[in-house]
Scaffold this motif. Structure first.
Motif, PDB file in Angstrom:
ATOM      1  N   MET A  85       0.807  -1.211   0.000  1.00 30.22           N
ATOM      2  CA  MET A  85       0.000   0.000   0.000  1.00 30.22           C
ATOM      3  C   MET A  85       0.848   1.272   0.000  1.00 30.22           C
ATOM      4  O   MET A  85       0.400   2.285  -0.474  1.00 30.22           O
ATOM      5  CB  MET A  85      -0.911   0.036   1.215  1.00 30.22           C
ATOM      6  CG  MET A  85      -2.253  -0.581   0.998  1.00 30.22           C
ATOM      7  SD  MET A  85      -3.387  -0.071   2.285  1.00 30.22           S
ATOM      8  CE  MET A  85      -4.525  -1.389   2.228  1.00 30.22           C
TER       9      MET A  85
ATOM     10  N   ARG B 214     -18.241   1.756   3.693  1.00 27.03           N
ATOM     11  CA  ARG B 214     -18.024   0.315   3.444  1.00 27.03           C
ATOM     12  C   ARG B 214     -17.513   0.074   2.025  1.00 27.03           C
ATOM     13  O   ARG B 214     -16.622  -0.740   1.805  1.00 27.03           O
ATOM     14  CB  ARG B 214     -19.313  -0.475   3.686  1.00 27.03           C
ATOM     15  CG  ARG B 214     -19.567  -0.764   5.156  1.00 27.03           C
ATOM     16  CD  ARG B 214     -20.694  -1.783   5.337  1.00 27.03           C
ATOM     17  NE  ARG B 214     -21.981  -1.329   4.824  1.00 27.03           N
ATOM     18  CZ  ARG B 214     -22.848  -0.573   5.495  1.00 27.03           C
ATOM     19  NH1 ARG B 214     -22.569  -0.203   6.726  1.00 27.03           N
ATOM     20  NH2 ARG B 214     -23.997  -0.224   4.957  1.00 27.03           N
TER      21      ARG B 214
ATOM     22  N   ASP C 260     -13.912   1.070   1.891  1.00 27.88           N
ATOM     23  CA  ASP C 260     -13.079   0.051   2.547  1.00 27.88           C
ATOM     24  C   ASP C 260     -12.827  -1.126   1.608  1.00 27.88           C
ATOM     25  O   ASP C 260     -11.704  -1.640   1.521  1.00 27.88           O
ATOM     26  CB  ASP C 260     -13.739  -0.439   3.842  1.00 27.88           C
ATOM     27  CG  ASP C 260     -13.746   0.619   4.940  1.00 27.88           C
ATOM     28  OD1 ASP C 260     -13.002   1.608   4.836  1.00 27.88           O
ATOM     29  OD2 ASP C 260     -14.537   0.447   5.899  1.00 27.88           O
ATOM     30  N   GLY C 261     -13.859  -1.566   0.895  1.00 33.38           N
ATOM     31  CA  GLY C 261     -13.713  -2.676  -0.047  1.00 33.38           C
ATOM     32  C   GLY C 261     -12.791  -2.317  -1.209  1.00 33.38           C
ATOM     33  O   GLY C 261     -11.948  -3.122  -1.619  1.00 33.38           O
TER      34      GLY C 261
ATOM     35  N   SER D  50     -10.450  -0.072  -1.145  1.00 35.64           N
ATOM     36  CA  SER D  50      -9.108   0.040  -0.578  1.00 35.64           C
ATOM     37  C   SER D  50      -8.414  -1.316  -0.570  1.00 35.64           C
ATOM     38  O   SER D  50      -7.259  -1.453  -0.978  1.00 35.64           O
ATOM     39  CB  SER D  50      -9.189   0.607   0.840  1.00 35.64           C
ATOM     40  OG  SER D  50      -7.928   0.611   1.454  1.00 35.64           O
ATOM     41  N   GLU D  51      -9.148  -2.300  -0.116  1.00 35.63           N
ATOM     42  CA  GLU D  51      -8.587  -3.651  -0.054  1.00 35.63           C
ATOM     43  C   GLU D  51      -8.346  -4.213  -1.459  1.00 35.63           C
ATOM     44  O   GLU D  51      -7.293  -4.786  -1.736  1.00 35.63           O
ATOM     45  CB  GLU D  51      -9.515  -4.570   0.732  1.00 35.63           C
ATOM     46  CG  GLU D  51      -8.903  -5.920   0.956  1.00 35.63           C
ATOM     47  CD  GLU D  51      -9.396  -6.563   2.225  1.00 35.63           C
ATOM     48  OE1 GLU D  51      -9.492  -7.790   2.215  1.00 35.63           O
ATOM     49  OE2 GLU D  51      -9.680  -5.859   3.206  1.00 35.63           O
ATOM     50  N   GLU D  52      -9.307  -4.033  -2.341  1.00 35.48           N
ATOM     51  CA  GLU D  52      -9.194  -4.575  -3.695  1.00 35.48           C
ATOM     52  C   GLU D  52      -8.014  -3.973  -4.464  1.00 35.48           C
ATOM     53  O   GLU D  52      -7.281  -4.675  -5.150  1.00 35.48           O
ATOM     54  CB  GLU D  52     -10.493  -4.303  -4.463  1.00 35.48           C
ATOM     55  CG  GLU D  52     -10.467  -4.784  -5.895  1.00 35.48           C
ATOM     56  CD  GLU D  52     -11.765  -4.483  -6.629  1.00 35.48           C
ATOM     57  OE1 GLU D  52     -11.719  -4.390  -7.868  1.00 35.48           O
ATOM     58  OE2 GLU D  52     -12.827  -4.338  -5.974  1.00 35.48           O
ATOM     59  N   TYR D  53      -7.851  -2.647  -4.354  1.00 30.60           N
ATOM     60  CA  TYR D  53      -6.797  -1.961  -5.102  1.00 30.60           C
ATOM     61  C   TYR D  53      -5.469  -1.878  -4.332  1.00 30.60           C
ATOM     62  O   TYR D  53      -4.464  -1.464  -4.887  1.00 30.60           O
ATOM     63  CB  TYR D  53      -7.242  -0.550  -5.493  1.00 30.60           C
ATOM     64  CG  TYR D  53      -8.132  -0.520  -6.713  1.00 30.60           C
ATOM     65  CD1 TYR D  53      -7.607  -0.245  -7.965  1.00 30.60           C
ATOM     66  CD2 TYR D  53      -9.498  -0.766  -6.600  1.00 30.60           C
ATOM     67  CE1 TYR D  53      -8.425  -0.217  -9.089  1.00 30.60           C
ATOM     68  CE2 TYR D  53     -10.316  -0.742  -7.714  1.00 30.60           C
ATOM     69  CZ  TYR D  53      -9.778  -0.468  -8.956  1.00 30.60           C
ATOM     70  OH  TYR D  53     -10.583  -0.445 -10.069  1.00 30.60           O
ATOM     71  N   GLY D  54      -5.491  -2.214  -3.060  1.00 30.78           N
ATOM     72  CA  GLY D  54      -4.278  -2.111  -2.260  1.00 30.78           C
ATOM     73  C   GLY D  54      -3.843  -0.673  -2.048  1.00 30.78           C
ATOM     74  O   GLY D  54      -2.653  -0.364  -2.018  1.00 30.78           O
TER      75      GLY D  54
ATOM     76  N   ARG E 188      -4.480   2.994   0.272  1.00 30.02           N
ATOM     77  CA  ARG E 188      -5.055   3.545   1.502  1.00 30.02           C
ATOM     78  C   ARG E 188      -6.077   4.621   1.136  1.00 30.02           C
ATOM     79  O   ARG E 188      -5.791   5.523   0.350  1.00 30.02           O
ATOM     80  CB  ARG E 188      -3.950   4.157   2.369  1.00 30.02           C
ATOM     81  CG  ARG E 188      -4.463   4.501   3.772  1.00 30.02           C
ATOM     82  CD  ARG E 188      -3.376   5.053   4.653  1.00 30.02           C
ATOM     83  NE  ARG E 188      -3.405   6.497   4.495  1.00 30.02           N
ATOM     84  CZ  ARG E 188      -2.326   7.263   4.472  1.00 30.02           C
ATOM     85  NH1 ARG E 188      -1.134   6.751   4.577  1.00 30.02           N
ATOM     86  NH2 ARG E 188      -2.436   8.566   4.337  1.00 30.02           N
TER      87      ARG E 188
END
Length: 182
Positions: free
Chosen positions: A1, A63, A66-67, A69-73, A75
């Motif tokens: 990240m 939400r 947040d999803g 953020s996780e998917e694309y790596g 912050r």
């Protein structure tokens, strides 16, 4: 990240993905910091994404962010209703925003350049110096307007706010006095 670079093209790609995930829900993202400057082409890229969310969007849009953020790596920082860590933007910041992009029922706006400048000066981080220079080259307000705007900011800790405002006032005086001498 940490080494992720988000240029304007990537920012738009992520914005479209957010819109897709919101499935027609009406929302406005207020891009701040490097996110806003990248979209406005005052900066080549940002290392993260920063958005102010309206109270009614906090849970649902939060939400989705947040999803993403996780998917694309990447912050993605979220700020509630204009509250940025230990201070709050003026209540009228939404009235002064810059329209950036709209897709379907999702809009992305940014606080005016004066507000972005003040946020950078309040943060007072060495890494923001280049951003501040870029904003100042494009700013159409003067020292009086910028100082007046600063007074509309509120801080969680009044003493800390007093000190920060004094520091930022010094930046304003220093910068605009140099311009007047030219």
């Amino acid at each position: 990240m940490d080494d992720f670079k988000i240029d304007k093209e990537k920012l738009l790609e992520i914005f479209l993905k957010i819109n897709e995930r919101l499935e027609g829900k009406e929302a406005t993202l207020y891009a701040v910091g490097g996110t806003a400057l990248t979209y406005l082409e005052l900066k080549d890229f940002s290392i993260d994404m920063d958005f102010i969310l309206n109270p009614q969007d906090w849970n649902s849009v939060g939400r989705v962010l947040d999803g993403i953020s996780e998917e694309y790596g990447v912050r993605i920082d979220k700020f509630f209703n204009g509250h940025i860590i230990y201070y709050t933007l003026p209540l009228d910041f939404r009235e002064k925003t810059l329209d950036l992009v709209q897709e379907g029922s999702l809009k992305m706006e940014a606080p005016c350049l004066t507000d972005i400048l003040l946020m950078k000066w309040i943060a007072n981080r060495p890494k923001d110096e280049k951003d501040i220079g870029s904003i100042l080259k494009n700013l159409e307000s003067d020292g009086k307007e910028t100082s007046s705007r600063l007074e509309s900011y509120s801080f969680d800790d009044p003493l800390h706010g007093y000190i920060k405002k004094a520091l930022v006032r010094d930046f304003i005086i220093d910068h605009f006095s140099k311009i007047e001498k030219k």
